[in-house]
Motif scaffolding. Structure first.
Motif, short mmCIF file in Angstrom:
data_model
loop_
_atom_site.label_atom_id
_atom_site.label_comp_id
_atom_site.label_asym_id
_atom_site.label_seq_id
_atom_site.Cartn_x
_atom_site.Cartn_y
_atom_site.Cartn_z
N ASN A 35 3.64 15.86 4.20
CA ASN A 35 3.65 15.63 2.75
C ASN A 35 4.72 14.60 2.41
N GLY A 36 4.42 13.78 1.43
CA GLY A 36 5.36 12.75 0.99
C GLY A 36 4.62 11.46 0.75
N ASN A 37 5.28 10.34 1.02
CA ASN A 37 4.61 9.07 0.84
C ASN A 37 4.94 8.09 1.94
N ILE A 38 3.99 7.19 2.15
CA ILE A 38 4.11 6.14 3.15
C ILE A 38 3.86 4.82 2.43
N VAL A 39 4.71 3.85 2.63
CA VAL A 39 4.54 2.54 2.03
C VAL A 39 4.47 1.50 3.15
N ALA A 96 10.56 5.47 1.46
CA ALA A 96 9.42 6.37 1.63
C ALA A 96 9.69 7.34 2.77
N SER A 97 9.14 8.55 2.64
CA SER A 97 9.33 9.53 3.70
C SER A 97 8.28 10.63 3.62
N THR A 126 0.86 -1.19 0.00
CA THR A 126 0.00 0.00 0.00
C THR A 126 0.89 1.23 0.00
N THR A 127 0.63 2.13 -0.94
CA THR A 127 1.36 3.39 -1.03
C THR A 127 0.37 4.53 -0.87
N VAL A 128 0.65 5.43 0.05
CA VAL A 128 -0.19 6.61 0.25
C VAL A 128 0.67 7.84 -0.03
N CYS A 143 8.53 -4.34 -2.11
CA CYS A 143 7.78 -3.58 -1.11
C CYS A 143 8.70 -3.05 -0.01
N ASN A 144 9.58 -3.90 0.49
CA ASN A 144 10.51 -3.46 1.54
C ASN A 144 11.42 -2.34 1.06
#
Length: 122
Positions: free
Chosen positions: A83-87, A76-77, A48-50, A69-70
């Motif tokens: 703001n940015g992304n979370i995986v 991710a940051s 999952t990427t947000v 994924c890892n």
């Protein structure tokens, strides 16, 4: 006998396949959880990427390999404004990527418990 072994291996392989929620770009978790798919053998993890930019959010869910994924999770940051992304990655059970937020909460809890155990061992 060979036919029995082939049928058995096919049944065993299909039983091991992981089901993940999939979506290409949704603004809410609920919208993203409308479709699922059975992952191919090399894709053993739900990813999952947000992506967050101000008030807008894009969620992508897919099947991936554990290594992919890892790697994405490690790079991710988010900045101080969020703001940015979370995986997040999971493979514990079918449709484990129901909620990325729960997965993140679980990971933080697990890290906290590990820290407490390390302190107690000193």
């Amino acid at each position: 006998m060979l036919l029995v072994l082939v049928v058995f291996s096919l049944c065993f392989t299909s039983a091991q396949a992981l089901d993940c929620y999939v979506c290409s770009s949704a603004t809410t978790n609920e919208a993203c959880n409308q479709n699922s798919q059975q992952c191919q053998a090399v894709h053993d993890t739900c990813m999952t990427t947000v992506d967050i930019a101000g008030a807008s959010k894009a969620i992508v869910k897919q099947c991936a390999s554990k290594a992919t994924c890892n790697g994405a999770a490690a790079s991710a940051s988010t900045d101080a404004n969020g703001n940015g992304n979370i995986v997040t990655c999971c493979s514990a059970y079918n449709l484990c990527n129901y909620s990325g937020a729960e997965t993140i909460h679980f990971q933080i809890t697990l890290l906290s418990l590990t820290g407490v155990l390390l302190l107690l061992l000193k």
